[in-house]
Design a protein around this motif. Structure first.
Motif, mmCIF file in Angstrom:
data_model
loop_
_atom_site.group_PDB
_atom_site.id
_atom_site.type_symbol
_atom_site.label_atom_id
_atom_site.label_comp_id
_atom_site.label_asym_id
_atom_site.label_seq_id
_atom_site.Cartn_x
_atom_site.Cartn_y
_atom_site.Cartn_z
ATOM 1 N N LEU A 43 -15.672 -20.242 -42.911
ATOM 2 C CA LEU A 43 -16.443 -18.999 -42.932
ATOM 3 C C LEU A 43 -16.730 -18.620 -41.495
ATOM 4 O O LEU A 43 -16.656 -19.444 -40.587
ATOM 5 N N CYS A 44 -17.032 -17.355 -41.276
ATOM 6 C CA CYS A 44 -17.258 -16.849 -39.914
ATOM 7 C C CYS A 44 -18.679 -16.306 -39.819
ATOM 8 O O CYS A 44 -19.078 -15.448 -40.621
ATOM 9 N N ARG A 45 -19.423 -16.811 -38.859
ATOM 10 C CA ARG A 45 -20.787 -16.368 -38.633
ATOM 11 C C ARG A 45 -20.972 -16.060 -37.155
ATOM 12 O O ARG A 45 -20.730 -16.924 -36.298
ATOM 13 N N SER A 46 -21.370 -14.816 -36.838
ATOM 14 C CA SER A 46 -21.618 -14.391 -35.450
ATOM 15 C C SER A 46 -20.424 -14.661 -34.550
ATOM 16 O O SER A 46 -20.563 -15.088 -33.394
ATOM 17 N N GLY A 47 -19.230 -14.448 -35.085
ATOM 18 C CA GLY A 47 -18.017 -14.587 -34.295
ATOM 19 C C GLY A 47 -17.472 -15.998 -34.196
ATOM 20 O O GLY A 47 -16.418 -16.216 -33.598
ATOM 21 N N SER B 92 -14.310 -22.920 -33.779
ATOM 22 C CA SER B 92 -13.988 -22.159 -32.572
ATOM 23 C C SER B 92 -14.237 -20.682 -32.824
ATOM 24 O O SER B 92 -14.274 -20.226 -33.974
ATOM 25 N N LYS B 93 -14.381 -19.916 -31.741
ATOM 26 C CA LYS B 93 -14.456 -18.461 -31.871
ATOM 27 C C LYS B 93 -13.068 -17.832 -31.915
ATOM 28 O O LYS B 93 -12.924 -16.684 -32.335
ATOM 29 N N ASP B 94 -12.070 -18.571 -31.493
ATOM 30 C CA ASP B 94 -10.683 -18.086 -31.517
ATOM 31 C C ASP B 94 -10.100 -18.339 -32.901
ATOM 32 O O ASP B 94 -10.021 -19.496 -33.348
ATOM 33 N N PRO B 95 -9.680 -17.294 -33.627
ATOM 34 C CA PRO B 95 -9.171 -17.496 -34.988
ATOM 35 C C PRO B 95 -7.923 -18.361 -35.054
ATOM 36 O O PRO B 95 -7.732 -19.102 -36.021
ATOM 37 N N VAL B 96 -7.068 -18.276 -34.031
ATOM 38 C CA VAL B 96 -5.856 -19.114 -34.032
ATOM 39 C C VAL B 96 -6.231 -20.585 -33.880
ATOM 40 O O VAL B 96 -5.723 -21.452 -34.593
ATOM 41 N N GLU B 97 -7.153 -20.873 -32.932
ATOM 42 C CA GLU B 97 -7.611 -22.246 -32.765
ATOM 43 C C GLU B 97 -8.333 -22.728 -34.019
ATOM 44 O O GLU B 97 -8.138 -23.867 -34.465
ATOM 45 N N GLU C 69 -7.954 -21.829 -37.075
ATOM 46 C CA GLU C 69 -6.994 -22.103 -38.154
ATOM 47 C C GLU C 69 -6.300 -23.449 -37.944
ATOM 48 O O GLU C 69 -6.080 -24.209 -38.889
ATOM 49 N N ALA C 70 -5.963 -23.748 -36.683
ATOM 50 C CA ALA C 70 -5.311 -25.024 -36.379
ATOM 51 C C ALA C 70 -6.257 -26.193 -36.649
ATOM 52 O O ALA C 70 -5.860 -27.210 -37.223
ATOM 53 N N TYR C 71 -7.529 -26.062 -36.230
ATOM 54 C CA TYR C 71 -8.520 -27.109 -36.499
ATOM 55 C C TYR C 71 -8.709 -27.303 -38.002
ATOM 56 O O TYR C 71 -8.772 -28.433 -38.495
ATOM 57 N N ALA C 72 -8.833 -26.183 -38.719
ATOM 58 C CA ALA C 72 -9.063 -26.256 -40.166
ATOM 59 C C ALA C 72 -7.893 -26.931 -40.876
ATOM 60 O O ALA C 72 -8.085 -27.740 -41.797
ATOM 61 N N LYS C 73 -6.684 -26.615 -40.454
ATOM 62 C CA LYS C 73 -5.505 -27.232 -41.065
ATOM 63 C C LYS C 73 -5.486 -28.729 -40.795
ATOM 64 O O LYS C 73 -5.188 -29.533 -41.684
ATOM 65 N N ARG C 74 -5.827 -29.109 -39.547
ATOM 66 C CA ARG C 74 -5.858 -30.527 -39.186
ATOM 67 C C ARG C 74 -6.917 -31.271 -40.002
ATOM 68 O O ARG C 74 -6.666 -32.347 -40.558
ATOM 69 N N ILE D 170 -12.359 -33.039 -34.126
ATOM 70 C CA ILE D 170 -12.543 -31.746 -33.471
ATOM 71 C C ILE D 170 -12.532 -31.921 -31.953
ATOM 72 O O ILE D 170 -11.935 -31.121 -31.215
ATOM 73 N N ASP D 171 -13.170 -32.988 -31.466
ATOM 74 C CA ASP D 171 -13.257 -33.200 -30.018
ATOM 75 C C ASP D 171 -11.910 -33.573 -29.398
ATOM 76 O O ASP D 171 -11.613 -33.183 -28.260
ATOM 77 N N SER D 172 -11.096 -34.337 -30.143
ATOM 78 C CA SER D 172 -9.860 -34.870 -29.557
ATOM 79 C C SER D 172 -8.632 -34.034 -29.851
ATOM 80 O O SER D 172 -7.639 -34.099 -29.126
#
Length: 367
Positions: free
Chosen positions: A8-12, A37-42, A44-49, A73-75
């Motif tokens: 979900l997206c809250r405040s960007g 992340s605030k970057d949607p591409v990043e 999406e990559a984090y969410a997939k991982r 998320i950190d690594s």
């Protein structure tokens, strides 16, 4: 709400937002929410991982030890996806001459933009070809540019696990091959005339002619020579890569004799060198500007020798070696060409230095 699954997206800012199955509640709690992340591409990559890791963890109901999601998320660093970024990755991995792919990349990005690699289309590829044709490039040059970009995109699609057809695959070029013209060669008299002019000119760039002509080297191989590559005591040079210039292929690394005019010109060139480079005027900021040397040398050669160029010297060397019946795989070894003599030609250590010196001695034009 978010278009990315389980977020979900809250405040960007995007958050991973997922209910935990009953059998894993004891380990994870009933709900998982993590800032991404605030970057949607990043994001999406984090969410997939995270999704892949959790699915694996939850597939074993008896597992009680939870996965360190915050640590993931950190690594975890999402893969870059811009064409320029994927090209840098590709070129860092490949031990190739970077000039052709970088020229192709720069031209393509200038007309199609630096975008996510999945966004490029067949129309972008055709526009690239049309642009090169309008600029007057030979069809062989256009094909090399296409192959360079195709290789970069193939690498990107594989690394990013994208199921996409390469827009440069089976791309046609109008009248391909019809503009090929046979490159001329120097006569023995022209070589002697040019060598003598070079030695008496006082011009360091003209000294390239006898060195190239009597070694068969590529121009960048000589322009990028370090003094430590030159052994006048044993009359030889080491052609090997350095931080200022790479070599064209793995066959390009070799040791070559200095005979006749080549040795005389090398001695004179070394008297004008600095304490590291043979041609320091073409080494700037850790890069070898062989193209500048080529332009200067070819300006003289074309004017005095009916349009012949520095590359014509390599063709001339190949013909001269054929005349003395030098074995074809030895010719390839001398010039650093990729051998086309079959699989067997690539086995073993190749010809020894003395054998190369003997055949180059047969064709040597003494100074």
């Amino acid at each position: 709400m978010s278009h990315i699954q389980y977020t979900l997206c809250r405040s960007g800012r995007y958050y991973y937002n997922r209910r935990v199955p009953k059998h894993a509640v004891q380990a994870y709690g009933s709900f998982i929410r993590l800032a991404l992340s605030k970057d949607p591409v990043e994001a999406e990559a984090y969410a997939k991982r995270l999704g892949n890791v959790l699915e694996g963890s939850w597939s074993n109901p008896s597992r009680s030890q939870p996965v360190d999601l915050a640590g993931i998320i950190d690594s975890f660093k999402p893969r870059s996806s811009l064409l320029s970024e994927m090209a840098e990755e590709y070129l860092a991995l490949r031990q190739i001459d970077q000039t052709p792919p970088r020229v192709a990349l720069s031209t393509f990005i200038s007309i199609a933009g630096d975008r996510h690699v999945r966004e490029y289309t067949r129309e972008d590829a055709k526009l690239f070809v049309d642009h090169l044709e309008i600029k007057g490039n030979k069809t062989a040059t256009i094909r090399r540019r296409i192959n360079s970009l195709s290789a970069i995109l193939n690498y990107a699609y594989s690394e990013l696990d994208l199921d996409k057809r390469n827009p440069f695959t089976r791309l046609f070029i109008r009248n391909e091959g019809h503009d090929v013209s046979k490159r001329g060669t120097f006569t023995k008299e022209q070589l002697m005339q040019g060598y003598d002019k070079a030695l008496s000119s006082g011009s360091s760039v003209k000294l390239l002619m006898p060195i190239l002509g009597e070694t068969g080297c590529r121009l960048a191989e000589i322009v990028g020579l370090r003094l430590e590559d030159i052994d006048l005591e044993n009359d030889l040079i080491h052609i090997r890569p350095n931080h200022a210039r790479r070599l064209k292929n793995k066959n390009s690394t070799r040791i070559l004799p200095l005979v006749g005019y080549a040795r005389t010109a090398m001695v004179q060139a070394m008297s004008q060198a600095d304490d590291q480079w043979l041609f320091p005027q073409y080494i700037k900021a850790g890069h070898c500007y062989a193209t500048h040397a080529s332009n200067a040398l070819n300006s003289w050669l074309k004017r005095d020798f009916g349009g012949l160029t520095a590359h014509s010297l390599r063709h001339t060397m190949r013909d001269r070696l054929r005349v003395v019946e030098c074995p074809m795989d030895m010719i390839d070894q001398i010039g650093g060409w990729r051998s086309v003599g079959g699989v067997g030609a690539r086995y073993g250590e190749g010809y020894g230095f003395d054998q190369l010196a003997e055949h180059l001695g047969h064709i040597s034009i003494d100074s």
